[in-house]
Motif scaffolding. Structure first.
Motif, mmCIF file in Angstrom:
data_model
loop_
_atom_site.group_PDB
_atom_site.id
_atom_site.type_symbol
_atom_site.label_atom_id
_atom_site.label_comp_id
_atom_site.label_asym_id
_atom_site.label_seq_id
_atom_site.Cartn_x
_atom_site.Cartn_y
_atom_site.Cartn_z
ATOM 1 N N GLY A 30 -29.719 1.926 23.840
ATOM 2 C CA GLY A 30 -30.640 1.387 23.257
ATOM 3 C C GLY A 30 -32.608 2.754 23.545
ATOM 4 N N ALA A 31 -32.844 2.717 25.111
ATOM 5 C CA ALA A 31 -33.780 3.541 25.458
ATOM 6 C C ALA A 31 -33.767 4.845 25.591
ATOM 7 N N PRO A 32 -34.353 6.127 25.218
ATOM 8 C CA PRO A 32 -33.845 7.590 25.355
ATOM 9 C C PRO A 32 -34.166 7.701 26.728
ATOM 10 N N LEU A 33 -33.812 8.425 27.764
ATOM 11 C CA LEU A 33 -34.288 9.127 28.625
ATOM 12 C C LEU A 33 -34.745 10.295 28.953
ATOM 13 N N THR A 34 -35.182 11.179 30.068
ATOM 14 C CA THR A 34 -35.317 11.934 29.855
ATOM 15 C C THR A 34 -34.495 12.657 29.733
ATOM 16 N N GLU A 35 -33.751 14.204 30.510
ATOM 17 C CA GLU A 35 -33.321 14.866 30.036
ATOM 18 C C GLU A 35 -32.763 14.577 32.424
ATOM 19 N N ALA A 36 -33.869 15.238 33.130
ATOM 20 C CA ALA A 36 -34.349 14.875 33.583
ATOM 21 C C ALA A 36 -33.125 13.564 34.019
ATOM 22 N N GLU A 37 -33.264 12.440 34.281
ATOM 23 C CA GLU A 37 -32.819 11.049 33.967
ATOM 24 C C GLU A 37 -30.938 11.509 33.741
ATOM 25 N N ALA A 38 -31.473 11.645 32.090
ATOM 26 C CA ALA A 38 -29.741 11.914 32.066
ATOM 27 C C ALA A 38 -28.731 12.622 33.152
ATOM 28 N N ARG A 39 -29.954 13.822 33.234
ATOM 29 C CA ARG A 39 -28.668 14.573 34.081
ATOM 30 C C ARG A 39 -28.009 13.913 35.751
ATOM 31 N N THR A 40 -29.278 13.565 36.539
ATOM 32 C CA THR A 40 -29.141 12.623 37.898
ATOM 33 C C THR A 40 -28.073 11.243 37.517
ATOM 34 N N ILE A 41 -27.921 10.696 36.077
ATOM 35 C CA ILE A 41 -26.685 9.697 36.017
ATOM 36 C C ILE A 41 -25.627 9.605 35.985
ATOM 37 N N LEU A 42 -24.991 11.631 34.573
ATOM 38 C CA LEU A 42 -24.262 12.048 34.710
ATOM 39 C C LEU A 42 -23.621 12.653 35.716
ATOM 40 N N GLN A 43 -24.598 12.786 36.779
ATOM 41 C CA GLN A 43 -23.763 13.566 38.277
ATOM 42 C C GLN A 43 -23.973 12.247 38.814
ATOM 43 N N ARG A 44 -22.860 11.315 38.696
ATOM 44 C CA ARG A 44 -23.536 10.022 39.572
ATOM 45 C C ARG A 44 -21.807 10.074 39.099
ATOM 46 N N GLY A 45 -21.070 10.573 38.066
ATOM 47 C CA GLY A 45 -19.251 10.423 37.431
ATOM 48 C C GLY A 45 -19.232 11.110 37.361
ATOM 49 N N ARG A 46 -19.643 12.877 39.155
ATOM 50 C CA ARG A 46 -19.067 13.272 38.761
ATOM 51 C C ARG A 46 -17.804 13.341 40.040
ATOM 52 N N GLY A 47 -16.476 14.037 39.012
ATOM 53 C CA GLY A 47 -15.047 13.969 40.108
ATOM 54 C C GLY A 47 -14.437 12.253 39.696
ATOM 55 N N THR A 48 -15.192 11.722 38.748
ATOM 56 C CA THR A 48 -14.643 9.926 38.677
ATOM 57 C C THR A 48 -14.263 10.343 36.730
ATOM 58 N N GLN A 49 -15.249 9.764 36.392
ATOM 59 C CA GLN A 49 -15.699 10.214 35.371
ATOM 60 C C GLN A 49 -15.313 11.484 34.481
ATOM 61 N N PHE A 50 -16.430 12.048 34.957
ATOM 62 C CA PHE A 50 -16.836 13.313 34.371
ATOM 63 C C PHE A 50 -15.617 14.266 35.079
ATOM 64 N N ASP A 51 -14.989 15.799 34.918
ATOM 65 C CA ASP A 51 -14.378 16.381 35.616
ATOM 66 C C ASP A 51 -15.531 17.348 36.265
ATOM 67 N N ALA A 52 -14.951 17.808 37.557
ATOM 68 C CA ALA A 52 -16.551 18.022 38.625
ATOM 69 C C ALA A 52 -16.985 19.706 38.485
ATOM 70 N N GLU A 53 -15.864 20.580 37.883
ATOM 71 C CA GLU A 53 -15.805 22.021 37.929
ATOM 72 C C GLU A 53 -17.063 21.873 36.337
ATOM 73 N N ILE A 54 -16.972 21.197 35.500
ATOM 74 C CA ILE A 54 -17.541 21.065 33.658
ATOM 75 C C ILE A 54 -18.399 20.718 34.838
ATOM 76 N N MET A 55 -19.202 19.630 35.247
ATOM 77 C CA MET A 55 -20.205 19.020 35.266
ATOM 78 C C MET A 55 -21.267 20.072 35.980
ATOM 79 N N ASP A 56 -20.717 20.391 37.077
ATOM 80 C CA ASP A 56 -21.489 21.897 37.708
ATOM 81 C C ASP A 56 -21.730 22.442 36.684
ATOM 82 N N VAL A 57 -21.432 23.638 35.395
ATOM 83 C CA VAL A 57 -21.247 24.060 35.153
ATOM 84 C C VAL A 57 -22.379 23.701 34.251
ATOM 85 N N PHE A 58 -22.206 22.608 33.710
ATOM 86 C CA PHE A 58 -23.342 22.012 32.646
ATOM 87 C C PHE A 58 -24.476 21.674 32.837
ATOM 88 N N LEU A 59 -24.699 21.325 34.691
ATOM 89 C CA LEU A 59 -26.001 20.911 35.058
ATOM 90 C C LEU A 59 -26.419 22.118 35.538
#
Length: 463
Positions: free
Chosen positions: A351-380
């Motif tokens: 409901g509250a938009p995050l900054t891109e930096a905040e969103a990247r930080t949250i997504l990085q916590r899901g690396r290898g569990t929620q998200f594919d590790a290689e794709i996460m690295d490329v995305f970052l």
């Protein structure tokens, strides 16, 4: 100067013609002349004897009493063989045949000579390049055979030259045809490529329009499909995926939420994090519903597969099929990352938009569990390092639009419908349609046009 055609051997002196009868068989036509021989001698008796000898051959016999007369006759009539006596006044046989060789080299040359004329015969062989020479007195069979062979050789040489010329012409025509055909194939291929590219652009434009119309149901989702598709394609390009996969990822990004059309507004207008358990069950059906809408489209089954799996997780705890790791299509693994990123930066999840930096930080916590590790690295890497080139936008009224200008922002209707996407190059016809649209709707319409980079000012993100 005389030209004599031998009479038919079937005629007999003193024989009267048969009586005319209506049922009498037709008289045979005289034999068709197939080659011509010119006999040259200053003695009429010799010419008469030669004509008699050659009567048995299927040929036309021309006669000349001197070298000059023979040359004049050759200038008027095609001749296959010249049969000349050696000893003649003014111009002997060697001189005559030498001139024939120079002026009519294809005409066969035969010399009649006596044993006492061997020196002159050698000269004729050297200068006139004669075919054969025959000693006098001649043997009739030998003379006929020699003349016939000379004529046949001349005819064969002529036919060979004709066939060679024909072959050369046909080969040249074939080369020209091949060159023309290759050019036509290249032109046709270029036209087909251009047509295919136009179809592809029209197809993607139609998909964008449908995505924009689909997102009208919820203000939260406005522009979500376009942003997700664009970023997903950049990630796929950075991974070096094939061109057909890039397009499937892009189309899936535009339409990944098409299943929302089957959900009630009460679910769409809530952030995902605030849905009840019952509403979450309905929400988790939207990837399945979206994939089912592609059932009849054979060529879009890869897109359907990406849409169905874009909420799967690398650890297998996602939905709807609890796939894990490499079981999840690579396009869906890419889409999972960029979809979550856009949801976070636009408040769709919390409901509250995050900054891109905040969103990247949250997504990085899901690396290898929620998200594919290689794709996460490329995305970052893409979102942190790769920056779009600086683009200066200028707001231009419809009366100042010119063909060739490039649209810098999406042109939306008052209802939020996508009319033209950013990057569209304006044409005179399109400018006319835009002007008519603004006039009918009563709008003072201005378009954001990409301008050449300036020394200062401008929106660095082109937005």
């Amino acid at each position: 100067m005389t030209a004599t055609i031998p009479p038919s051997d079937q005629a007999t002196q003193g024989q009267s013609p048969p009586p005319a009868e209506s049922d009498a068989p037709p008289q045979p036509s005289p034999p068709q002349l197939t080659w011509t021989v010119l006999c040259v001698d200053d003695e009429p008796s010799i010419l008469s004897a030669l004509r008699r000898v050659l009567r048995a051959e299927d040929c036309q016999v021309l006669q000349a009493g001197s070298g000059a007369e023979a040359l004049a006759l050759l200038a008027e009539h095609p001749v296959d063989v010249v049969l000349s006596d050696m000893r003649m006044p003014c111009m002997d046989g060697a001189q005559l045949l030498a001139q024939v060789h120079q002026r009519w080299p294809d005409t066969a040359r035969v010399l009649l000579t006596g044993y006492a004329d061997m020196n002159a015969t050698v000269a004729a062989i050297n200068e006139g390049q004669i075919y054969r020479y025959i000693h006098k007195p001649w043997d009739e069979t030998e003379l006929r055979l020699t003349v016939r062979q000379a004529a046949e050789r001349r005819i064969l040489q002529t036919e060979r030259a004709r066939l060679q010329a024909l072959t050369t012409t046909q080969n040249e025509e074939l080369r020209t045809l091949n060159t023309t055909l290759e050019q036509r194939v290249l032109e046709r291929t270029s036209a087909l490529q251009e047509a295919n590219e136009q179809l592809r652009r029209n197809y993607l434009t139609s998909i964008r329009i449908f995505s924009s119309l689909m997102e009208l149901r919820s203000g939260v989702l406005a522009g979500h499909g376009k942003r997700t598709a664009s970023l997903a394609r950049k990630v796929a390009q950075a991974m070096g995926l094939a061109e057909d996969v890039l397009q499937d990822v892009f189309v899936a990004g535009l339409l990944h939420d098409v299943g929302f059309l089957a959900l009630p507004d009460s679910i769409l207008n809530k952030p995902v994090g605030k849905l009840s358990a019952e509403e979450m069950v309905s929400y988790q059906r939207h990837p399945v519903l979206g994939a089912q809408s592609f059932m009849a489209l054979d060529e879009h089954q890869p897109v359907a597969s990406i849409i169905r799996s874009h909420h799967e997780r690398a650890d297998g705890s996602g939905f709807p099929d609890q796939l894990q790791g490499s079981q999840i299509p690579v396009g869906a693994r890419i889409l999972a990352v960029v979809d979550a990123f856009d949801d976070l930066t636009h408040g769709h999840l919390t409901g509250a938009p995050l900054t891109e930096a905040e969103a990247r930080t949250i997504l990085q916590r899901g690396r290898g569990t929620q998200f594919d590790a290689e794709i996460m690295d490329v995305f970052l890497h893409i979102t942190q390092v790769v920056k779009p080139p600086a683009v200066r936008l200028e707001s231009v009224g419809t009366d100042l639009l010119k063909p060739g200008m490039t649209l810098g922002k999406d042109l939306l209707s008052q209802e939020g419908v996508l009319l033209l996407s950013a990057g569209h190059v304006l044409t005179a016809e399109l400018i006319g349609r835009i002007s008519r649209y603004a006039k009918v709707e009563g709008l003072l319409l201005k378009l954001d046009i990409r301008m050449p980079p300036g020394p200062a000012g401008g929106d660095p993100d082109g937005r």
